[in-house]
Design an enzyme around this catalytic site. Structure first.
Site, mmCIF file in Angstrom:
data_model
loop_
_atom_site.group_PDB
_atom_site.id
_atom_site.type_symbol
_atom_site.label_atom_id
_atom_site.label_comp_id
_atom_site.label_asym_id
_atom_site.label_seq_id
_atom_site.Cartn_x
_atom_site.Cartn_y
_atom_site.Cartn_z
ATOM 1 C CE LYS A 167 -1.648 2.857 2.916
ATOM 2 N NZ LYS A 167 -1.726 4.113 2.092
ATOM 3 C CD GLU A 242 12.408 4.957 8.515
ATOM 4 O OE1 GLU A 242 12.329 5.913 9.321
ATOM 5 O OE2 GLU A 242 12.309 5.080 7.292
ATOM 6 C CB CYS A 276 12.167 10.007 8.968
ATOM 7 S SG CYS A 276 13.027 8.770 7.984
ATOM 8 C CD GLU A 374 9.521 13.160 11.821
ATOM 9 O OE1 GLU A 374 10.494 12.691 11.215
ATOM 10 O OE2 GLU A 374 8.480 12.504 12.080
#
Length: 467
Positions: A167, A242, A276, A374
């Protein structure tokens, strides 16, 4: 109108619904993909399960040949695919070619080699320890590196003998379709690779809970990762995650300050900050702090923001209106909490497109929202410290632990400090990214590793035969 790829054939979604794909530079709809349903997931998992016995039993060399052929075709079509990524994701064309397309082609080529060369058994005393394909893999991938993250999962999974249901992110899904076409063209057996586009709460959750899925490999936000892990726990399936990061760039007093600052700005702004592992926190000794801020501003002023197809553009738009608004929120929050805005801000440099200017904050202190969370945009926080111990403490004092950097006068000193950081990957004095080295996080940055032999291990089960 695009279709799903299930069981070796393009097929319409059972839902009949679609999702618009928007060019973030122009805000125009450029394509539509199916909004997949649980019924589509059921069909894809069923196809992957049916294909697994034959694929896992296929000679490793034969699997490697198919992956090598796919890597060659991916390389040949790299200019075309790079244009696709520049259009639906917004990365500048040169970056889309080199990093977003050719790098994953290289990763796939490496896994083609590992498919045959990686040892699958060893004698341990009186036992024969063998490594076997884990089974059906659900791969759920993000939009920021829309091809690379797919290859980081499908490459080792297919090399290991697993079958895959993918996906891709519905925000930037078009590279996934290009890859499916390549797999089909090289003759990957039906059901070995399947693509179901759609939204996470529908397609992703159906994949994570499906009893015939043996492993879920997910890349995305920490909040979404927690959700995936929770759903997967219902059937006690393996999970590789992750997730997010808030990486620190630690510049020690004896480092080459101009070089360290320039490289730190470049890393923070890579992919418009939508990375990231970006070094979004720059830690500088208080005695060098003012110089570092000045150097950072000078470096950041050179980052032209504009059309991904303009060679002068170093930063493209953010991927969506939602992402732009998120970044703008954090910039406002930083000012509200007392950080000093020294460059950039919330004003868009263009009338159309989801652009955010390169932004730098000084006077950032530990615990501020922009220092802890973040942001996923071109926003750098510069933080002072007084001692090496304090620098390590600040670097580690977030819920994340994905990447980082250390700069020092000698490699030995930089390595010594890097060993103290609780993070999965650390660049030493500007050491370059190695796509064959393990990548993954500590703490809430994830579980497991991608890339190289470590990434292949994620898709293998270990069995002990007592002789």
């Amino acid at each position: 109108m695009r279709q799903l790829y299930i069981g070796g054939a393009w097929t319409a979604s059972a839902s009949g619904e679609t999702i618009d794909v928007v060019n973030p530079a122009t805000e125009e709809t450029i394509d539509r993909v199916p909004a997949g349903s649980p019924d589509d997931v059921e069909a894809a998992v069923r196809a992957a399960r049916a294909a697994f016995p034959s694929w896992s039993a296929t000679a490793a060399g034969e699997r490697g040949k198919l992956l090598a052929a796919a890597a060659e075709l991916l390389t040949a079509r790299a200019p075309e695919i790079a244009r696709t990524i520049a259009t639906d994701m917004g990365a500048p064309l040169g970056f889309s070619l080199k990093v977003q397309t050719l790098m994953p082609a290289g990763v796939l080529s490496h896994y083609a080699q590992l498919a045959e060369s990686y040892p699958r058994e060893e004698r341990v005393g009186t036992s024969l320890v063998v490594k076997e394909s884990v089974g059906v893999v659900a791969a759920i991938t993000p939009w920021n590196y829309p091809l690379h993250q797919i290859i980081c999962k499908t490459g080792p999974a297919l090399a290991a003998g697993c079958t895959v249901v993918l996906k891709p992110s519905e925000v930037a899904p078009l590279a996934a379709y290009a890859l499916a076409e390549i797999f089909h063209e090289v003759g990957l057996p039906a059901g070995v690779f399947n693509l179901v586009s759609g939204r996470g709460p529908v397609v992703g959750e159906a994949m994570a809970t499906h009893p015939e899925v043996d492993l879920v490999s997910f890349t995305g936000s920490t909040a979404a990762g927690r959700r995936v892990a929770s759903l997967a726990a219902e059937t006690v399936k393996r999970v590789a995650l992750e997730l997010g990061g808030k990486s620190a760039n630690v510049i020690l007093p004896d480092a080459d300050l101009p070089t360290a600052v320039k490289a730190g700005v470049a890393n923070c702004f890579i992919n418009s900050g939508q990375t990231c592992s970006a070094w979004s926190r720059m830690l500088v000794h208080r005695d060098q702090y003012d110089d570092a801020v000045r150097l950072a501003v000078e470096a950041a002023r050179k980052y032209t923001v504009g059309d991904p197809f303009d060679e002068a553009s170093r930063l493209g738009p953010l991927v969506s209106a939602t992402q732009r608004d998120r970044v703008v929120h954090y910039i406002n929050r930083g000012q509200e909490e007392g950080a000093r805005l020294v460059l950039g801000g919330t004003e868009s440099p263009h009338e159309r497109g989801y652009y955010v200017e390169p932004t730098i904050f000084a006077a950032v202190t530990p615990g501020m929202t922009i220092e802890q969370e973040e942001i996923f945009g071109p926003v750098l926080s510069i933080i002072p410290y007084l001692s090496e111990d304090e620098a390590v403490q600040i670097a580690d004092d977030t819920r994340y632990g994905l990447a980082g950097a250390v700069w020092a006068g000698t490699e030995e000193r930089a390595v010594a400090v890097a060993r103290r950081l609780r993070t999965g990957q650390v660049a030493i004095n500007g050491g370059s990214f190695n796509p064959q080295a393990p990548f993954g996080g500590y703490k809430q940055s994830g579980v497991g590793r991608e890339l190289g032999e470590y990434g292949l291990d994620e898709f293998l089960e270990v069995k002990s035969l007592q002789l």
